[in-house]
Design a protein around this motif. Structure first.
Motif, PDB file in Angstrom:
ATOM      1  N   LEU A  30       0.801  -1.225   0.000  1.00  0.00           N
ATOM      2  CA  LEU A  30       0.000   0.000   0.000  1.00  0.00           C
ATOM      3  C   LEU A  30       0.837   1.281   0.000  1.00  0.00           C
ATOM      4  CD1 LEU A  30      -2.792  -0.983   2.537  1.00  0.00           C
ATOM      5  CD2 LEU A  30      -2.950  -0.877   0.051  1.00  0.00           C
ATOM      6  N   ARG A  31       2.103   1.167   0.309  1.00  0.00           N
ATOM      7  CA  ARG A  31       2.944   2.360   0.460  1.00  0.00           C
ATOM      8  C   ARG A  31       2.920   3.248  -0.780  1.00  0.00           C
ATOM      9  NH1 ARG A  31       7.708   0.160   1.831  1.00  0.00           N
ATOM     10  NH2 ARG A  31       7.061   0.141   3.999  1.00  0.00           N
ATOM     11  N   LYS A  32       3.047   2.649  -1.948  1.00  0.00           N
ATOM     12  CA  LYS A  32       3.077   3.429  -3.188  1.00  0.00           C
ATOM     13  C   LYS A  32       1.762   4.182  -3.390  1.00  0.00           C
ATOM     14  CE  LYS A  32       5.685   4.038  -6.860  1.00  0.00           C
ATOM     15  NZ  LYS A  32       6.909   4.778  -6.785  1.00  0.00           N
ATOM     16  N   ALA A  33       0.639   3.503  -3.157  1.00  0.00           N
ATOM     17  CA  ALA A  33      -0.670   4.160  -3.312  1.00  0.00           C
ATOM     18  C   ALA A  33      -0.833   5.292  -2.304  1.00  0.00           C
ATOM     19  CB  ALA A  33      -1.792   3.151  -3.145  1.00  0.00           C
ATOM     20  N   MET A  34      -0.338   5.098  -1.087  1.00  0.00           N
ATOM     21  CA  MET A  34      -0.492   6.104  -0.043  1.00  0.00           C
ATOM     22  C   MET A  34       0.347   7.359  -0.314  1.00  0.00           C
ATOM     23  SD  MET A  34      -2.786   4.733   1.760  1.00  0.00           S
ATOM     24  CE  MET A  34      -2.915   5.713   3.228  1.00  0.00           C
ATOM     25  N   GLU A  35       1.264   7.280  -1.282  1.00  0.00           N
ATOM     26  CA  GLU A  35       2.012   8.469  -1.690  1.00  0.00           C
ATOM     27  C   GLU A  35       1.140   9.405  -2.531  1.00  0.00           C
ATOM     28  OE1 GLU A  35       5.477   7.069  -3.757  1.00  0.00           O
ATOM     29  OE2 GLU A  35       6.321   6.147  -1.950  1.00  0.00           O
ATOM     30  N   HIS A  36       0.031   8.878  -3.072  1.00  0.00           N
ATOM     31  CA  HIS A  36      -0.820   9.645  -3.976  1.00  0.00           C
ATOM     32  C   HIS A  36      -2.198   9.976  -3.399  1.00  0.00           C
ATOM     33  CE1 HIS A  36       2.186   8.931  -7.035  1.00  0.00           C
ATOM     34  NE2 HIS A  36       2.172   7.653  -6.691  1.00  0.00           N
ATOM     35  N   VAL A  37      -2.570   9.308  -2.317  1.00  0.00           N
ATOM     36  CA  VAL A  37      -3.878   9.553  -1.699  1.00  0.00           C
ATOM     37  C   VAL A  37      -3.720   9.656  -0.185  1.00  0.00           C
ATOM     38  CG1 VAL A  37      -5.222   8.410  -3.508  1.00  0.00           C
ATOM     39  CG2 VAL A  37      -4.437   7.087  -1.554  1.00  0.00           C
ATOM     40  N   ARG A  38      -4.661  10.345   0.442  1.00  0.00           N
ATOM     41  CA  ARG A  38      -4.701  10.447   1.906  1.00  0.00           C
ATOM     42  C   ARG A  38      -6.017   9.824   2.364  1.00  0.00           C
ATOM     43  NH1 ARG A  38      -3.590  15.768   3.193  1.00  0.00           N
ATOM     44  NH2 ARG A  38      -1.461  15.127   3.610  1.00  0.00           N
ATOM     45  N   LEU A  39      -5.914   8.883   3.275  1.00  0.00           N
ATOM     46  CA  LEU A  39      -7.090   8.226   3.834  1.00  0.00           C
ATOM     47  C   LEU A  39      -7.887   9.229   4.661  1.00  0.00           C
ATOM     48  CD1 LEU A  39      -8.623   5.554   4.249  1.00  0.00           C
ATOM     49  CD2 LEU A  39      -7.089   5.080   6.169  1.00  0.00           C
ATOM     50  N   GLN A  40      -9.193   9.355   4.385  1.00  0.00           N
ATOM     51  CA  GLN A  40     -10.042  10.312   5.087  1.00  0.00           C
ATOM     52  C   GLN A  40     -11.017   9.637   6.051  1.00  0.00           C
ATOM     53  OE1 GLN A  40     -10.233  13.852   4.839  1.00  0.00           O
ATOM     54  NE2 GLN A  40      -8.200  13.435   4.072  1.00  0.00           N
ATOM     55  N   ASP A  41     -11.653   8.545   5.590  1.00  0.00           N
ATOM     56  CA  ASP A  41     -12.712   7.942   6.403  1.00  0.00           C
ATOM     57  C   ASP A  41     -12.985   6.523   5.932  1.00  0.00           C
ATOM     58  OD1 ASP A  41     -14.611   7.818   8.403  1.00  0.00           O
ATOM     59  OD2 ASP A  41     -16.114   8.993   7.323  1.00  0.00           O
ATOM     60  N   ILE A  42     -13.566   5.745   6.822  1.00  0.00           N
ATOM     61  CA  ILE A  42     -14.077   4.413   6.500  1.00  0.00           C
ATOM     62  C   ILE A  42     -15.456   4.323   7.128  1.00  0.00           C
ATOM     63  CG2 ILE A  42     -13.807   1.925   6.786  1.00  0.00           C
ATOM     64  CD1 ILE A  42     -10.780   2.407   6.988  1.00  0.00           C
ATOM     65  N   ARG A  43     -16.456   4.033   6.302  1.00  0.00           N
ATOM     66  CA  ARG A  43     -17.837   3.914   6.777  1.00  0.00           C
ATOM     67  C   ARG A  43     -18.425   2.589   6.333  1.00  0.00           C
ATOM     68  NH1 ARG A  43     -19.878   8.966   4.038  1.00  0.00           N
ATOM     69  NH2 ARG A  43     -17.738   9.284   3.472  1.00  0.00           N
ATOM     70  N   VAL A  44     -19.396   2.145   7.100  1.00  0.00           N
ATOM     71  CA  VAL A  44     -20.092   0.900   6.780  1.00  0.00           C
ATOM     72  C   VAL A  44     -21.485   1.252   6.284  1.00  0.00           C
ATOM     73  CG1 VAL A  44     -20.882  -1.320   7.688  1.00  0.00           C
ATOM     74  CG2 VAL A  44     -18.799  -0.275   8.609  1.00  0.00           C
ATOM     75  N   ALA A  45     -21.885   0.623   5.182  1.00  0.00           N
ATOM     76  CA  ALA A  45     -23.219   0.825   4.614  1.00  0.00           C
ATOM     77  C   ALA A  45     -23.954  -0.519   4.628  1.00  0.00           C
ATOM     78  CB  ALA A  45     -23.108   1.359   3.188  1.00  0.00           C
ATOM     79  N   ASN A  46     -25.204  -0.508   4.194  1.00  0.00           N
ATOM     80  CA  ASN A  46     -26.012  -1.738   4.218  1.00  0.00           C
ATOM     81  C   ASN A  46     -25.400  -2.885   3.425  1.00  0.00           C
ATOM     82  OD1 ASN A  46     -27.961  -0.721   5.904  1.00  0.00           O
ATOM     83  ND2 ASN A  46     -29.212   0.051   4.223  1.00  0.00           N
ATOM     84  N   ASN A  47     -24.705  -2.570   2.335  1.00  0.00           N
ATOM     85  CA  ASN A  47     -24.199  -3.645   1.476  1.00  0.00           C
ATOM     86  C   ASN A  47     -22.675  -3.673   1.353  1.00  0.00           C
ATOM     87  OD1 ASN A  47     -23.971  -1.303   0.045  1.00  0.00           O
ATOM     88  ND2 ASN A  47     -24.898  -2.083  -1.825  1.00  0.00           N
ATOM     89  N   GLY A  48     -21.963  -2.847   2.138  1.00  0.00           N
ATOM     90  CA  GLY A  48     -20.522  -2.881   2.028  1.00  0.00           C
ATOM     91  C   GLY A  48     -19.809  -1.824   2.841  1.00  0.00           C
ATOM     92  N   ILE A  49     -18.553  -1.631   2.489  1.00  0.00           N
ATOM     93  CA  ILE A  49     -17.673  -0.700   3.204  1.00  0.00           C
ATOM     94  C   ILE A  49     -17.282   0.401   2.215  1.00  0.00           C
ATOM     95  CG2 ILE A  49     -15.449  -0.450   4.371  1.00  0.00           C
ATOM     96  CD1 ILE A  49     -15.665  -3.504   4.947  1.00  0.00           C
ATOM     97  N   LEU A  50     -17.311   1.631   2.686  1.00  0.00           N
ATOM     98  CA  LEU A  50     -16.929   2.772   1.873  1.00  0.00           C
ATOM     99  C   LEU A  50     -15.645   3.358   2.449  1.00  0.00           C
ATOM    100  CD1 LEU A  50     -17.793   4.673  -0.455  1.00  0.00           C
ATOM    101  CD2 LEU A  50     -18.880   6.079   1.294  1.00  0.00           C
ATOM    102  N   VAL A  51     -14.585   3.397   1.629  1.00  0.00           N
ATOM    103  CA  VAL A  51     -13.312   3.972   2.035  1.00  0.00           C
ATOM    104  C   VAL A  51     -13.161   5.280   1.248  1.00  0.00           C
ATOM    105  CG1 VAL A  51     -10.837   3.597   2.251  1.00  0.00           C
ATOM    106  CG2 VAL A  51     -12.398   1.636   2.332  1.00  0.00           C
ATOM    107  N   VAL A  52     -12.942   6.376   1.979  1.00  0.00           N
ATOM    108  CA  VAL A  52     -12.871   7.701   1.368  1.00  0.00           C
ATOM    109  C   VAL A  52     -11.422   8.194   1.407  1.00  0.00           C
ATOM    110  CG1 VAL A  52     -13.747  10.065   1.436  1.00  0.00           C
ATOM    111  CG2 VAL A  52     -15.221   8.168   2.150  1.00  0.00           C
ATOM    112  N   PHE A  53     -10.929   8.627   0.236  1.00  0.00           N
ATOM    113  CA  PHE A  53      -9.585   9.153   0.089  1.00  0.00           C
ATOM    114  C   PHE A  53      -9.638  10.557  -0.469  1.00  0.00           C
ATOM    115  CE2 PHE A  53      -9.185   4.575  -0.669  1.00  0.00           C
ATOM    116  CZ  PHE A  53      -8.134   4.234   0.153  1.00  0.00           C
ATOM    117  N   THR A  54      -8.555  11.309  -0.290  1.00  0.00           N
ATOM    118  CA  THR A  54      -8.347  12.579  -0.955  1.00  0.00           C
ATOM    119  C   THR A  54      -7.099  12.428  -1.812  1.00  0.00           C
ATOM    120  OG1 THR A  54      -9.205  13.771   0.959  1.00  0.00           O
ATOM    121  CG2 THR A  54      -7.946  15.042  -0.613  1.00  0.00           C
TER     122      THR A  54
END
Length: 133
Positions: free
Chosen positions: A107-131
């Motif tokens: 994940l290190r390479k990807a994390m150089e291009h995005v910043r993790l903002q939030d993780i939420r749970v919905a009725n049918n899955g998980i939503l990971v929010v990046f900037t």
């Protein structure tokens, strides 16, 4: 930017790797209930995972389960902690897990291009929010 991971995708992945298909369901916007039936003679196992906090460098989780299952999880997670010492930090007494995605080789390479903002749970899955950086 949002990444949606559906519960069916997770269940199919786990079933393909471990031949056991978990059931996942949303408890609230921060909590997932994971249920596994390992076999006929082994009772069904249920764990609730809660996203306690999300920061760009760390994801803090807690889990709720029976005492016996907590001991099994502790052993499994300690094994994972040995394999990925900088990525996973576990406190089995408090039933807390800290994940450091930027310290993972994959994940290190990807994390150089995005910043993790939030993780939420919905009725049918998980939503990971990046900037995007």
């Amino acid at each position: 930017m949002e990444l949606r991971i559906f519960f069916d995708e997770i269940a199919n992945y786990v079933a393909g790797k471990f031949v056991i298909r978990p059931q996942l369901k949303c408890i609230d916007d921060r909590t997932i209930e994971l249920t596994v039936n390992p076999g006929r003679f082994i009772p069904t196992v249920t764990v609730q995972l809660k996203v306690e906090d999300v920061r760009p460098d760390v994801v803090c989780l807690s889990y709720t389960c029976s005492k016996a299952l907590s001991m099994i999880i502790g052993g499994a997670v300690n094994h994972l902690e040995e394999k990925l010492p900088d990525v996973v930090q576990v406190n089995t007494d408090d039933r807390r897990v800290n994940l450091y995605p930027g310290k993972s080789d994959k994940l290190r390479k990807a994390m150089e291009h995005v910043r993790l903002q939030d993780i939420r749970v919905a009725n049918n899955g998980i939503l990971v929010v990046f900037t995007l950086l």
